[in-house]
Scaffold this active site. Structure first.
Site, PDB file in Angstrom:
ATOM      1  N   LYS A  54      -5.205  49.612 -12.129  1.00  0.00           N
ATOM      2  CA  LYS A  54      -6.064  48.963 -13.131  1.00  0.00           C
ATOM      3  C   LYS A  54      -5.213  48.408 -14.268  1.00  0.00           C
ATOM      4  CE  LYS A  54     -10.149  51.792 -12.155  1.00  0.00           C
ATOM      5  NZ  LYS A  54     -10.953  52.976 -12.492  1.00  0.00           N
ATOM      6  N   GLN A  98     -11.443  57.635 -16.804  1.00  0.00           N
ATOM      7  CA  GLN A  98     -11.385  57.798 -15.358  1.00  0.00           C
ATOM      8  C   GLN A  98     -12.073  59.103 -14.953  1.00  0.00           C
ATOM      9  OE1 GLN A  98     -10.261  55.476 -13.255  1.00  0.00           O
ATOM     10  NE2 GLN A  98     -10.693  56.722 -11.457  1.00  0.00           N
ATOM     11  N   ASP A 121     -17.083  50.390 -17.990  1.00  0.00           N
ATOM     12  CA  ASP A 121     -17.721  50.718 -16.712  1.00  0.00           C
ATOM     13  C   ASP A 121     -19.223  50.448 -16.702  1.00  0.00           C
ATOM     14  OD1 ASP A 121     -15.930  51.808 -14.734  1.00  0.00           O
ATOM     15  OD2 ASP A 121     -15.612  53.534 -16.039  1.00  0.00           O
TER      16      ASP A 121
HETATM   17  N1  GUN Z   1     -13.859  57.212 -10.473  1.00  0.00           N
HETATM   18  C1  GUN Z   1     -14.200  56.665  -9.289  1.00  0.00           C
HETATM   19  N2  GUN Z   1     -14.737  55.439  -9.477  1.00  0.00           N
HETATM   20  C2  GUN Z   1     -14.741  55.213 -10.798  1.00  0.00           C
HETATM   21  C3  GUN Z   1     -15.156  54.121 -11.615  1.00  0.00           C
HETATM   22  O1  GUN Z   1     -15.657  53.094 -11.152  1.00  0.00           O
HETATM   23  N3  GUN Z   1     -14.973  54.282 -12.948  1.00  0.00           N
HETATM   24  C4  GUN Z   1     -14.431  55.398 -13.492  1.00  0.00           C
HETATM   25  N4  GUN Z   1     -14.314  55.466 -14.797  1.00  0.00           N
HETATM   26  N5  GUN Z   1     -14.028  56.435 -12.767  1.00  0.00           N
HETATM   27  C5  GUN Z   1     -14.186  56.332 -11.431  1.00  0.00           C
END
Ligand code: GUN
Length: 308
Positions: A54, A98, A121
């Site tokens: 990311k 995350q 998100d």
């Molecule tokens: N863990 C697995 N998928 C995601 C996501 O789309 N966003 C976040 N913040 N954590 C995750």
């Protein structure tokens, strides 16, 4: 040879990344470099890889990306303190914590602490509500990426029967809402659904997000359906890998090297045989999630600072 039935997630992701990069450059020229902060607590190996990817993609798009690391002993209060500091930091437009948090720390309070105007998100209840009411809001990255893939690939959605298999806050629920807004007729199905294969067979579009390797077999898939596989599962049992990928020497070598191979929620041979179009695992939906995160970051920057 590439299978012509494959919905090319990597190509659509590249388009979205290029568009986000152009927007980021325009904002930077106006004095607002979009800023993304990713909070990573603990040392979950899969999360480490996701967060690294990311941050790298963000930098390539001209976004100022910072990773805030917290130890695996971090408490909910520690994560909350970090989120509150990032809320106050004017150079940060988008915050992503995350998941999962280490040690089974609950995440609801943490997600609610993120300023909804900085919610990369789209998991904050305010933004979930705004999505339901079809108001401008950051949309969870994976389902938003899937919708982009379907639309840009010309998959007809208006009036289509869609089944979303899985009811998570991250994928299933927002996916169902986005497809509803795109005029599909949507059913959310899950592990307790009666006659799950029969229901899924009614779908013109099946989105599998249930988190079980190769769960969706031929009896779930109507001949000619479009199938999107959101699952990312690791299979390490050699007999299972041989069953799912008969004669696949590349997979056998991966298993020997890494101790596991990636398998989606769909049986790879069955989906290839029955679907008119489908996303492979890996290489289908994965790249879209990151691309949409960049998009969300740029949009949040524009909404918060662009008007100045
Ligand atoms: N863990 C697995 N998928 C995601 C996501 O789309 N966003 C976040 N913040 N954590 C995750």
């Amino acid at each position: 040879m590439t299978d012509p039935k494959i919905l090319d997630g990597a190509a659509v992701a590249a388009q979205i990344r290029a568009e986000a990069g152009a927007q980021a450059a325009a904002l930077a020229a106006a004095g607002a470099v979009p800023g993304l902060a990713v909070v990573l607590a603990g040392e979950d190996p899969a999360s480490e890889v996701y967060v690294r990817n990311k941050a790298k993609a963000a930098r390539e798009a001209g976004i100022a990306a910072r990773t805030v690391r917290l130890p695996s002993t971090a408490t909910e209060a520690d994560v909350l303190a970090e989120v509150e500091a990032l809320n106050r930091d004017d150079s940060v437009d988008a915050i992503l914590v995350q998941l999962p948090l280490p040690g089974g720390t609950p995440h609801a309070r943490v997600l609610e602490a993120i300023d909804p105007a900085k919610d990369a998100d789209g998991f904050h209840p305010v933004n979930v509500g705004r999505l339901v009411q079809r108001k401008p809001a950051p949309v969870p990255c994976t389902p938003a990426g899937v919708l982009e893939l379907l639309e840009r690939s010309g998959v007809p959605l208006r009036g289509a029967r869609a089944v979303v298999l899985g009811r998570s806050d991250i994928v299933g629920k927002p996916m169902a809402m986005l497809l509803t807004h795109a005029d599909a007729t949507v059913t959310i199905a899950h592990s307790r659904t009666r006659d799950l294969p029969g229901l899924c067979r009614e779908a013109d579009l099946l989105v599998a997000a249930i988190g079980r390797p190769a769960f969706v077999t031929a009896d779930f898939i109507r001949e000619g359906a479009v199938v999107v596989d959101v699952g990312i599962n690791r299979v390490s049992e050699p007999s299972e890998v041989a069953r799912l990928f008969p004669g696949d020497e590349k997979r056998a070598a991966q298993l020997a090297k890494n101790g596991s191979v990636l398998v989606g929620d769909c049986h790879p041979g069955d989906v290839r045989a029955r679907a008119s179009r489908y996303t492979p695992v890996p290489g289908g939906v994965g790249p879209l999630t990151i691309a949409r995160l960049l998009w969300n970051t740029v949009e949040l920057c524009r909404a918060r600072r662009g008007a100045r």
